[in-house]
Design an enzyme around this catalytic site. Sequence first.
Site, PDB file in Angstrom:
ATOM      1  N   SER A  12       0.834  -1.215   0.000  1.00  0.00           N
ATOM      2  CA  SER A  12       0.000   0.000   0.000  1.00  0.00           C
ATOM      3  C   SER A  12       0.865   1.261   0.000  1.00  0.00           C
ATOM      4  CB  SER A  12      -0.964   0.014   1.192  1.00  0.00           C
ATOM      5  OG  SER A  12      -0.274   0.240   2.408  1.00  0.00           O
ATOM      6  N   ASN A  13       2.029   1.218   0.674  1.00  0.00           N
ATOM      7  CA  ASN A  13       2.921   2.390   0.644  1.00  0.00           C
ATOM      8  C   ASN A  13       3.493   2.585  -0.760  1.00  0.00           C
ATOM      9  OD1 ASN A  13       3.538   3.929   3.263  1.00  0.00           O
ATOM     10  ND2 ASN A  13       3.411   1.827   3.959  1.00  0.00           N
ATOM     11  N   ARG A  94      12.484  -7.546   5.796  1.00  0.00           N
ATOM     12  CA  ARG A  94      13.772  -8.227   5.984  1.00  0.00           C
ATOM     13  C   ARG A  94      14.725  -7.263   6.674  1.00  0.00           C
ATOM     14  NH1 ARG A  94      15.166 -13.417   4.980  1.00  0.00           N
ATOM     15  NH2 ARG A  94      17.189 -12.684   4.274  1.00  0.00           N
ATOM     16  N   ILE A  95      15.560  -7.808   7.549  1.00  0.00           N
ATOM     17  CA  ILE A  95      16.634  -7.005   8.137  1.00  0.00           C
ATOM     18  C   ILE A  95      17.831  -7.108   7.191  1.00  0.00           C
ATOM     19  CG2 ILE A  95      18.219  -6.793  10.070  1.00  0.00           C
ATOM     20  CD1 ILE A  95      15.962  -7.847  11.871  1.00  0.00           C
ATOM     21  N   HIS A 112       8.594   3.354   9.211  1.00  0.00           N
ATOM     22  CA  HIS A 112       8.366   2.484  10.372  1.00  0.00           C
ATOM     23  C   HIS A 112       7.091   2.955  11.072  1.00  0.00           C
ATOM     24  CE1 HIS A 112       9.411  -0.158  13.712  1.00  0.00           C
ATOM     25  NE2 HIS A 112       9.130   0.840  14.527  1.00  0.00           N
ATOM     26  N   THR A 175      -2.737   5.215   7.042  1.00  0.00           N
ATOM     27  CA  THR A 175      -3.214   6.346   6.236  1.00  0.00           C
ATOM     28  C   THR A 175      -2.207   7.493   6.271  1.00  0.00           C
ATOM     29  OG1 THR A 175      -5.503   5.742   6.680  1.00  0.00           O
ATOM     30  CG2 THR A 175      -5.113   8.004   5.970  1.00  0.00           C
TER      31      THR A 175
HETATM   32  C1  GRF Z   1       2.464  -1.936   7.469  1.00  0.00           C
HETATM   33  O1  GRF Z   1       2.407  -2.482   8.781  1.00  0.00           O
HETATM   34  C2  GRF Z   1       3.135  -0.601   7.530  1.00  0.00           C
HETATM   35  O2  GRF Z   1       2.850   0.038   8.755  1.00  0.00           O
HETATM   36  C3  GRF Z   1       4.595  -0.949   7.438  1.00  0.00           C
HETATM   37  O3  GRF Z   1       4.675  -2.127   6.637  1.00  0.00           O
HETATM   38  C4  GRF Z   1       3.407  -2.801   6.662  1.00  0.00           C
HETATM   39  C5  GRF Z   1       2.868  -3.084   5.281  1.00  0.00           C
HETATM   40  O4  GRF Z   1       2.928  -1.940   4.522  1.00  0.00           O
HETATM   41  N1  GRF Z   1       5.329   0.130   6.837  1.00  0.00           N
HETATM   42  P1  GRF Z   1       2.515  -1.980   2.945  1.00  0.00           P
HETATM   43  O5  GRF Z   1       1.010  -1.958   2.898  1.00  0.00           O
HETATM   44  O6  GRF Z   1       3.062  -3.282   2.373  1.00  0.00           O
HETATM   45  O7  GRF Z   1       3.136  -0.759   2.350  1.00  0.00           O
END
Ligand code: GRF
Length: 205
Positions: A12-13, A94-95, A112, A175
């Site tokens: 989603s990001n 992943r780290i 984060h 969001t």
């Molecule tokens: C979510 O928990 C977000 O808070 C963190 O990674 C997780 C998945 O994000 N950054 P996304 O929907 O795959 O971008």
Amino acid sequence: KNIVILISGGGSNMAAIARTAEQQDWAGRHGIRIAAVVSNRPDAGGLALARERGIPTAVVDHRAYPTREAFDAALAEGVEAHDPALVVLAGFMRILTPGFVERFAGRLLNIHPSLLPAFPGLDTHQRAIDAGCKVAGCTVHEVTAELDVGPILEQAVVAVLPCDTAETLAARVLTQEHEIYPRAILAHLLGRRPVCDQERQAGSA
Ligand code: GRF
């Protein structure tokens, strides 16, 4: 300038960054484009989101490598192939080894889901609720060899409501992530940093 976005899940990001880049015409106005979306998991839902937007995708499956170093080396090759000005970790679970971080030092960002330096690591929303926090949020930071502690670029705050569960809080924070990540990425690539009024008035900014 090329951006490579690394994902592990829903993406989603990544989608928010791609949507903002289109809406604000980063390619036409700044020569900034998302060159590829790379996932360590072949089943990451974000791969389909990227493909829908015509963004090239790749998978470097960590299960196919005997060591963390071997995976990171293969990932670095795949990323470097796109000559990235910026590598964006977006839900990348992943780290990364110091070798990978060193190779992309200064052009590696992460988001984060907590107000760092509070709550590095996992389960940030439940930990904030358990601690009785009244606010929570998210942080965009530069990635360093130590987990979740690099220089902070952007943060957003949300209220923790008495009835919140980790899920309801996570949704509100997510969001905000979609707001601050595109803004931080563009500012970073344009070499902009927050300017205080005194600097602006002095004209030194
Ligand atoms: C979510 O928990 C977000 O808070 C963190 O990674 C997780 C998945 O994000 N950054 P996304 O929907 O795959 O971008």
